[in-house]
Design a protein around this motif. Structure first.
Motif, PDB file in Angstrom:
ATOM      1  N   THR A   9       0.835  -1.211   0.000  1.00 46.84           N
ATOM      2  CA  THR A   9       0.000   0.000   0.000  1.00 46.84           C
ATOM      3  C   THR A   9       0.863   1.252   0.000  1.00 46.84           C
ATOM      4  O   THR A   9       0.600   2.200  -0.739  1.00 46.84           O
ATOM      5  N   LEU A  10       1.891   1.282   0.818  1.00 48.92           N
ATOM      6  CA  LEU A  10       2.782   2.449   0.883  1.00 48.92           C
ATOM      7  C   LEU A  10       3.516   2.641  -0.439  1.00 48.92           C
ATOM      8  O   LEU A  10       3.653   3.769  -0.922  1.00 48.92           O
ATOM      9  N   ILE A  11       3.947   1.551  -1.046  1.00 46.38           N
ATOM     10  CA  ILE A  11       4.596   1.633  -2.358  1.00 46.38           C
ATOM     11  C   ILE A  11       3.629   2.214  -3.389  1.00 46.38           C
ATOM     12  O   ILE A  11       3.991   3.082  -4.184  1.00 46.38           O
ATOM     13  N   ASN A  12       2.371   1.748  -3.358  1.00 47.37           N
ATOM     14  CA  ASN A  12       1.362   2.269  -4.290  1.00 47.37           C
ATOM     15  C   ASN A  12       1.128   3.760  -4.087  1.00 47.37           C
ATOM     16  O   ASN A  12       0.973   4.508  -5.062  1.00 47.37           O
ATOM     17  N   ILE A  13       1.072   4.204  -2.831  1.00 50.12           N
ATOM     18  CA  ILE A  13       0.871   5.633  -2.548  1.00 50.12           C
ATOM     19  C   ILE A  13       2.042   6.439  -3.096  1.00 50.12           C
ATOM     20  O   ILE A  13       1.847   7.495  -3.705  1.00 50.12           O
ATOM     21  N   ARG A  14       3.249   5.957  -2.902  1.00 52.45           N
ATOM     22  CA  ARG A  14       4.427   6.659  -3.417  1.00 52.45           C
ATOM     23  C   ARG A  14       4.397   6.748  -4.939  1.00 52.45           C
ATOM     24  O   ARG A  14       4.789   7.762  -5.514  1.00 52.45           O
ATOM     25  N   GLN A  15       3.934   5.676  -5.601  1.00 50.60           N
ATOM     26  CA  GLN A  15       3.912   5.658  -7.066  1.00 50.60           C
ATOM     27  C   GLN A  15       2.786   6.518  -7.645  1.00 50.60           C
ATOM     28  O   GLN A  15       2.995   7.267  -8.591  1.00 50.60           O
ATOM     29  N   THR A  16       1.573   6.390  -7.079  1.00 55.48           N
ATOM     30  CA  THR A  16       0.419   7.094  -7.639  1.00 55.48           C
ATOM     31  C   THR A  16       0.220   8.480  -7.044  1.00 55.48           C
ATOM     32  O   THR A  16      -0.445   9.313  -7.634  1.00 55.48           O
ATOM     33  N   ARG A  17       0.791   8.698  -5.833  1.00 55.66           N
ATOM     34  CA  ARG A  17       0.626   9.948  -5.080  1.00 55.66           C
ATOM     35  C   ARG A  17      -0.832  10.189  -4.717  1.00 55.66           C
ATOM     36  O   ARG A  17      -1.261  11.313  -4.496  1.00 55.66           O
TER      37      ARG A  17
END
Length: 144
Positions: A9-17
């Motif tokens: 989830t954190l990786i996704n937030i970093r990628q999609t913002r």
């Protein structure tokens, strides 16, 4: 919101913002627990938990169908710590499930049964707010 460092989830937030803060009812506690597991990126957590995506209005990332409310957010800042990351977002759209609110915009807590979690050192307790019987106008907080 806060996240453990090694989370998809954190990786996704970093990628999609982008991210959605979902406010689930108590009956989704088991599904929340399924989604909290540390799956590899190729695993669809919605599918594993039996959840349906809820289309967002202002961002591409979906929320979760059946929740009481959804806060669609854009990443503003991430504060990294040793074991977790604090994710700060700007809410760009807030939506509620109208079936749990009255005409004044007040939530029916007994019907909605919003899910909350109390964390301990080695376990967590899924809880829900219960009305104490006391109401107060906001004006009570201020000196007259």
């Amino acid at each position: 919101m806060a996240s453990w460092i090694k989370r998809d989830t954190l990786i996704n937030i970093r990628q999609t913002r982008e991210f959605v803060i979902n406010i689930p009812p108590a009956n989704l506690a088991d599904a929340v627990m399924v989604c909290s597991k540390n799956y590899p990126p190729e695993v669809d957590e919605f599918l594993k938990a039996g959840l349906t995506p809820f289309p967002s209005k202002q961002i591409k990332v979906p929320g979760i169908e059946g929740c009481l409310a959804w806060a669609e957010c854009k990443l503003v800042e991430e504060i990294l710590r040793e074991k977790y990351s604090l994710v700060i977002g700007q809410v760009v759209h807030l939506e509620v499930n109208a079936s749990f609110f009255n005409e004044n915009g007040d939530m029916d807590f007994e019907r909605a049964r919003p899910l909350s979690v109390m964390l301990g050192n080695e376990q967590m307790w899924f809880t829900r707010p219960v009305f104490t019987g006391r109401k107060a106008d906001y004006a009570e907080m201020f000196d007259k």
